[in-house]
Design a protein around this motif. Structure first.
Motif, mmCIF file in Angstrom:
data_model
loop_
_atom_site.group_PDB
_atom_site.id
_atom_site.type_symbol
_atom_site.label_atom_id
_atom_site.label_comp_id
_atom_site.label_asym_id
_atom_site.label_seq_id
_atom_site.Cartn_x
_atom_site.Cartn_y
_atom_site.Cartn_z
ATOM 1 N N LEU A 111 1.140 -1.441 0.334
ATOM 2 C CA LEU A 111 0.124 -0.155 -0.049
ATOM 3 C C LEU A 111 1.129 1.476 -0.474
ATOM 4 N N ILE A 112 1.103 1.716 -1.012
ATOM 5 C CA ILE A 112 2.229 2.583 -1.165
ATOM 6 C C ILE A 112 1.504 4.192 -1.012
ATOM 7 N N ALA A 113 2.624 4.882 -0.520
ATOM 8 C CA ALA A 113 2.297 6.345 -0.684
ATOM 9 C C ALA A 113 3.687 6.614 -0.529
ATOM 10 N N THR A 114 4.626 7.327 -1.310
ATOM 11 C CA THR A 114 6.186 8.164 -1.065
ATOM 12 C C THR A 114 6.246 8.807 -2.079
ATOM 13 N N GLY A 115 7.324 10.039 -1.593
ATOM 14 C CA GLY A 115 7.846 10.702 -2.216
ATOM 15 C C GLY A 115 9.397 10.278 -3.041
ATOM 16 N N ARG A 151 -1.357 4.929 -3.282
ATOM 17 C CA ARG A 151 -2.002 6.027 -3.147
ATOM 18 C C ARG A 151 -1.894 6.828 -3.027
ATOM 19 N N ASP A 152 -1.794 8.258 -2.564
ATOM 20 C CA ASP A 152 -1.799 9.458 -2.732
ATOM 21 C C ASP A 152 -0.154 10.204 -2.280
ATOM 22 N N PRO A 153 0.649 10.659 -2.630
ATOM 23 C CA PRO A 153 1.459 10.913 -3.987
ATOM 24 C C PRO A 153 1.976 9.513 -3.967
ATOM 25 N N THR A 154 2.347 8.627 -4.888
ATOM 26 C CA THR A 154 3.294 7.561 -5.229
ATOM 27 C C THR A 154 4.334 8.711 -6.944
ATOM 28 N N THR A 155 5.028 8.474 -6.480
ATOM 29 C CA THR A 155 6.379 9.057 -7.224
ATOM 30 C C THR A 155 7.397 8.455 -6.340
ATOM 31 N N GLY A 156 8.397 8.942 -7.857
ATOM 32 C CA GLY A 156 10.393 8.374 -7.702
ATOM 33 C C GLY A 156 10.394 6.957 -7.150
ATOM 34 N N GLY A 157 11.777 6.879 -7.013
ATOM 35 C CA GLY A 157 11.700 5.470 -6.915
ATOM 36 C C GLY A 157 11.108 4.086 -6.555
ATOM 37 N N GLY A 158 9.873 4.848 -5.138
ATOM 38 C CA GLY A 158 9.299 4.307 -4.949
ATOM 39 C C GLY A 158 8.204 3.706 -6.099
ATOM 40 N N TRP A 159 8.093 4.469 -6.773
ATOM 41 C CA TRP A 159 7.159 4.115 -8.016
ATOM 42 C C TRP A 159 7.971 3.158 -8.653
ATOM 43 N N ALA A 160 9.109 3.524 -9.145
ATOM 44 C CA ALA A 160 9.643 2.565 -10.284
ATOM 45 C C ALA A 160 9.915 1.386 -9.822
ATOM 46 N N THR A 161 9.780 1.087 -8.147
ATOM 47 C CA THR A 161 10.273 -0.527 -7.726
ATOM 48 C C THR A 161 9.115 -0.567 -7.404
ATOM 49 N N LEU A 162 8.112 -0.873 -6.194
ATOM 50 C CA LEU A 162 7.598 -1.056 -5.525
ATOM 51 C C LEU A 162 5.666 -1.473 -6.306
ATOM 52 N N GLY A 163 6.040 0.116 -6.685
ATOM 53 C CA GLY A 163 4.472 0.271 -7.446
ATOM 54 C C GLY A 163 4.817 -0.399 -9.494
ATOM 55 N N ALA A 164 5.341 0.671 -9.853
ATOM 56 C CA ALA A 164 5.000 -0.455 -10.975
ATOM 57 C C ALA A 164 6.018 -1.455 -11.560
ATOM 58 N N GLY A 165 6.346 -1.552 -10.639
ATOM 59 C CA GLY A 165 7.585 -3.186 -10.723
ATOM 60 C C GLY A 165 6.458 -4.165 -10.161
ATOM 61 N N VAL A 175 -5.222 9.821 -7.668
ATOM 62 C CA VAL A 175 -4.167 9.729 -6.754
ATOM 63 C C VAL A 175 -2.776 10.493 -8.124
ATOM 64 N N GLN A 176 -1.701 10.677 -7.371
ATOM 65 C CA GLN A 176 -0.566 10.807 -8.492
ATOM 66 C C GLN A 176 0.201 9.938 -8.345
ATOM 67 N N ILE A 177 0.873 9.930 -9.197
ATOM 68 C CA ILE A 177 1.232 8.851 -10.059
ATOM 69 C C ILE A 177 2.251 8.986 -10.934
ATOM 70 N N GLY A 178 3.729 9.128 -10.621
ATOM 71 C CA GLY A 178 4.709 8.929 -11.980
ATOM 72 C C GLY A 178 6.128 8.894 -11.148
ATOM 73 N N PHE A 179 7.419 8.892 -12.104
ATOM 74 C CA PHE A 179 8.360 9.306 -11.281
ATOM 75 C C PHE A 179 8.935 10.629 -10.891
ATOM 76 N N ALA A 180 8.115 11.421 -11.636
ATOM 77 C CA ALA A 180 8.518 12.740 -11.156
ATOM 78 C C ALA A 180 8.144 13.283 -10.199
ATOM 79 N N GLY A 181 7.841 13.472 -9.009
ATOM 80 C CA GLY A 181 7.152 14.687 -8.569
ATOM 81 C C GLY A 181 6.321 15.792 -8.526
ATOM 82 N N SER A 182 5.394 16.391 -8.248
ATOM 83 C CA SER A 182 5.073 17.519 -8.357
ATOM 84 C C SER A 182 6.004 18.786 -8.839
#
Length: 447
Positions: A111-115, A151-165, A175-182
């Motif tokens: 359950l991810i929410a990370t910058g 969850r909101d937000p999920t960006t950076g390496g957390g998205w690129a590993t735990l999330g998208a992986g 929710v905000q999702i992306g490798f680049a944070g706001s």
């Protein structure tokens, strides 16, 4: 408050949303130098404030849980603790969660929410992403599924590993999702591209799920991916109706192209009382003409990739290859339903890598260790259909055909006029009974 902001739950609230049965893992702490490995002035004080504000001593809470009776390892991020960022101790906790999943043979739900990575620990924090990637790879090797809830937000390496992986990626609405944070993305960037809805349209996530539906959806996925495995191939679906065999090749083509013929959705609905979809190719594309996912048939889990009668696009082949490889890794047999006039051949498809996408689908079927069962339910248009067809477990319906080329195109290549299309169709021996006689199919259903 916006819907997106309302989804900024604490780690414990997120856990409570999906389970009432959660046992926290023992937390590996170890020694930690004053103000962290970089001696970042004020870091200890910032951590202390985060603990006072959230009640947590780190940005993740790992444990073992059951979700509607389905056991799993559950990891929940606390965004209120330094933006849910990953530091060395975060890596310790995540590693412990993955190791527990492997030792107990359990799926892992995040359950991810990370910058992203914690700047107060510098490149040592960034290196935690390698630890997560390694643990994720080991879990894949062990044949255990990984499900991410964004969850909101999920960006950076957390998205690129735990999330998208993860194998399956779900997101809460808006929710905000992306490798680049706001704060680091280009000022003129389209904000829609960084929301769950934009990521779903781009094939990067599988579904948007409301908070109140999350527990049931997760339980469904855990049942499909983490339950008992079937002991044999996917049974062949029953054909709709008994229409008799076509008289000649053109009759077979006409029946397969008929607007009222049953399509993939009808077959899937009849075959699976419960199914959940995988969406997109994880490369920026979605093909609505390819339906992929997992479902329960006679109490057992099977994967499916089904064409819906349109020309299949590169994203469709890549999504199907993704599905087949995941099913193979998890030991779940595959069912494919073939129904396409052929692979899309427009300029956009070529620019999107149609040839490579078809090759990838061929390779996924060819290398699968689990059995692949195929039913041709309509048009079997050349290599665009063959790419997802089992080489040894294929059946055809009475309202289908399979051909090296469309009869009209064959006639054109041979410089025959329109009156010769019908006899050309018969010369191609594309009728369902021809396919059985030629050894391409095992049998005709619905004759």
């Amino acid at each position: 408050m916006s819907e997106r902001m309302s989804e900024r739950m604490s780690a414990r609230d997120a856990i409570a949303a999906v389970t009432r049965d959660f046992t926290e893992l023992p937390l590996p702490e170890g020694e930690f130098p004053e103000d962290g490995p970089l001696a970042w002035a004020g870091y200890d004080a910032a951590r202390a404030r985060a603990t006072e504000r959230t009640g947590e001593t780190e940005s993740v809470v790992p444990g073992v849980a059951t979700i509607e009776g389905r056991p799993c390892v559950l990891v929940s991020f606390e965004f209120g603790f330094l933006g849910g960022s990953l530091g060395r101790r975060t890596g310790d906790r995540l590693e412990a969660a993955y190791e527990t999943a492997r030792e107990r043979r359990l799926p892992l739900v995040s359950l991810i929410a990370t910058g992203g990575s914690r700047m107060q620990e510098g490149v040592l924090a960034l290196a935690q992403l390698q630890r997560v990637a390694r643990q994720s790879a080991l879990l894949r090797e062990a044949g255990l599924p990984q499900i991410a809830v964004v969850r909101d937000p999920t960006t950076g390496g957390g998205w690129a590993t735990l999330g998208a992986g993860a194998d399956v990626v779900l997101a809460l609405p808006g929710v905000q999702i992306g490798f680049a944070g706001s704060r680091v993305r280009p000022a003129d960037a389209d904000p829609a591209a960084y929301r769950a809805e934009g990521q779903l349209a781009a094939g990067q996530i599988d579904a948007i799920v409301r908070k109140e539906e999350l527990r049931g959806v997760l339980a469904g996925w855990l049942t499909l991916l983490g339950g008992a495995r079937p002991t044999g191939p996917a049974p062949v679906p029953e054909a709709f109706g008994t229409s008799g065999l076509p008289e000649d090749g053109w009759d077979a083509v006409s029946r397969a192209r008929a607007a009222g013929r049953p399509r993939a959705e009808a077959y899937l609905d009849a075959y699976f009382p419960h199914r959940q979809a995988l969406v997109g190719d994880r490369c920026g594309g979605v093909d609505p003409g390819m339906l992929c996912g997992f479902g329960l048939h006679a109490g057992a889990s099977y994967a499916y990739a089904a064409q819906t009668g349109t020309a299949t696009r590169p994203a469709g082949y890549r999504a199907a290859a993704r599905l087949i490889r995941l099913a193979d890794r998890l030991g779940i047999p595959v069912l494919t339903l073939i129904d396409t006039p052929g692979a899309a051949n427009d300029a956009e498809a070529e620019r999107a890598g149609q040839g490579a996408a078809i090759a990838d689908a061929f390779a996924a079927v060819a290398s699968a260790r689990v059995p692949v069962t195929t039913l041709v339910i309509g048009e079997g248009g050349s290599g665009g259909a063959l790419a997802l067809t089992s080489p040894d477990r294929t059946w055809v319906t009475a309202d289908s055909y399979f051909s090296v080329i469309a009869p009209e195109l064959a006639a054109a290549i041979l410089k025959r006029d329109a009156s010769q299309v019908r006899p050309t169709a018969s010369q191609l021996r594309l009728r369902p009974q021809d396919l059985v006689e030629l050894g391409v199919a095992r049998g005709v259903l619905g004759a």
